[in-house]
Write an enzyme that holds these catalytic residues in place. Sequence first.
Site, short mmCIF file in Angstrom:
data_model
loop_
_atom_site.label_atom_id
_atom_site.label_comp_id
_atom_site.label_asym_id
_atom_site.label_seq_id
_atom_site.Cartn_x
_atom_site.Cartn_y
_atom_site.Cartn_z
N GLN A 1 -4.57 -5.36 7.07
CA GLN A 1 -5.57 -6.30 6.55
C GLN A 1 -5.61 -7.61 7.34
O GLN A 1 -6.63 -8.30 7.34
CB GLN A 1 -5.27 -6.60 5.07
CG GLN A 1 -5.40 -5.42 4.14
CD GLN A 1 -6.83 -4.93 3.99
OE1 GLN A 1 -7.79 -5.67 4.14
NE2 GLN A 1 -6.98 -3.65 3.67
N HIS B 1 0.86 -1.18 0.00
CA HIS B 1 0.00 0.00 0.00
C HIS B 1 0.90 1.24 0.00
O HIS B 1 2.03 1.21 0.50
CB HIS B 1 -0.86 -0.04 1.26
CG HIS B 1 -1.91 1.00 1.35
ND1 HIS B 1 -1.64 2.30 1.75
CD2 HIS B 1 -3.25 0.95 1.14
CE1 HIS B 1 -2.76 2.99 1.76
NE2 HIS B 1 -3.76 2.21 1.40
N CYS C 1 -4.76 2.48 -3.74
CA CYS C 1 -3.52 3.00 -3.14
C CYS C 1 -2.36 2.03 -3.32
O CYS C 1 -1.52 1.87 -2.43
CB CYS C 1 -3.72 3.32 -1.65
SG CYS C 1 -4.89 4.63 -1.34
N LYS D 1 -10.05 -1.14 10.51
CA LYS D 1 -10.04 -2.38 9.74
C LYS D 1 -10.41 -3.57 10.63
O LYS D 1 -10.48 -4.71 10.17
CB LYS D 1 -8.65 -2.61 9.14
CG LYS D 1 -8.16 -1.53 8.18
CD LYS D 1 -8.93 -1.54 6.88
CE LYS D 1 -8.46 -0.44 5.93
NZ LYS D 1 -7.16 -0.67 5.32
N ASP E 1 3.15 -4.32 8.05
CA ASP E 1 1.88 -3.63 7.89
C ASP E 1 0.78 -4.67 8.11
O ASP E 1 0.51 -5.51 7.26
CB ASP E 1 1.80 -3.04 6.47
CG ASP E 1 0.42 -2.52 6.11
OD1 ASP E 1 -0.51 -2.62 6.94
OD2 ASP E 1 0.27 -2.04 4.97
#
Length: 409
Positions: A206, A126, A367, A229, A203
Amino acid sequence: MENLNAIFARVREEFPALTQKVHGKKLSYLDSGATTLKPRSVIDRITHFYSYETSNVHRGAHYLGDVATQGFEGARHSVAKFLNASSSDEIIFVRGTTEGVNLVAQTWGHVGLKAGDEILITEMEHHGNIVPWQMLAEQVGAKVVAAGILENGELDLEDFKKKLSSKTKIVAFTASSNVLGTNTDMKLLTRLAHDAGAKVLIDGAQIVSQISVDVQDIDCDFFVFSAHKLFGPFGFGAVFGKKALLEQMPPYQGGGSMIAKVTIEKTTYNDVPFRFEAGTPHVEGAVGLHAAIDFVHRIGFDKIHAYEMDLLKYATEKLLAIPDVKIYGMAANKGPIVSFNIKGAHHSDVGQILDQEGVAVRAGHHCTQPLMARLGVPGTVRASLSVYNNHDDIDALVKAVAKAREMLL
């Protein structure tokens, strides 16, 4: 074990947003990769805070100040337990994943990198895990390098190993691609990075709603995620960082709360994690995230994963049965995301038609413009699934995609 469909039918009832209609059609919300809907328990917790607990934290000499502080720091303890951090001192509250990456880049980055060093990312990142590293590289004279992906959307492990070198000082990668759904092997990539002498930032935006994350088992140095999220509120998130590293890092911003003592001549900074949390914090974000963590724990990640994998299999099979539909990302280990295009149709046009049918998806580059360039497309349509979805939602998606194909081709 009780039937999963029955369990998640009750879970679905906890989301008031799904009671509404869109363009006269029953809402099928398939955009959880962008943000998850919020269950009643999270909404009620935030409402209760604003109704009865409104106060600033860490500084009030009164009852409400104590209650708010207990809620805020209770959330920090909850996040530490959620990630299996060794201490709540390793949890920094931020506005979300993007700010978390920026914090690490602008603090550890200026301690750990120098001219000529390299930052290794992947092609499926991202923008929030690309741009902060580019900014840091420009500031210190370092270089950003990206490992490639295979045709099925999996990380090219051989290319990853090839691009790791003694110059690599930090490896920053996604745990789960927000476009391809690809879940990376966090533990393996961390071990490879450490063997090369590099630190690791993951990251986790998700992944945190999919599976249980154990940062001690993974052994990553930093892990960042966003509350929204994970069925929580917007504008809030957390950074896990190993305490020994956090203690080496300079403050990210200056102001109240992050100080121990201030004089006109000099400031002494607070201990970690507070030295990274300047100003009045997003208290309702913290208590909302705490409620969201309680929500997923009440369901159980084993059930969540099994249910979402069933939805993913059903959606993939149904979409592939439609002529001219191409799915991007068919990794063996994949989260509940299906990105696709109708050959010959623009993704934005498809998204608009789906919206008119009450099906909420995202259409665009998500993104991830470098990934779109790798795939050779300007964008895709993305359907992302969660605990409140069911086969009826997917049937509505498939029917709408078939209609879009008829209209656009």
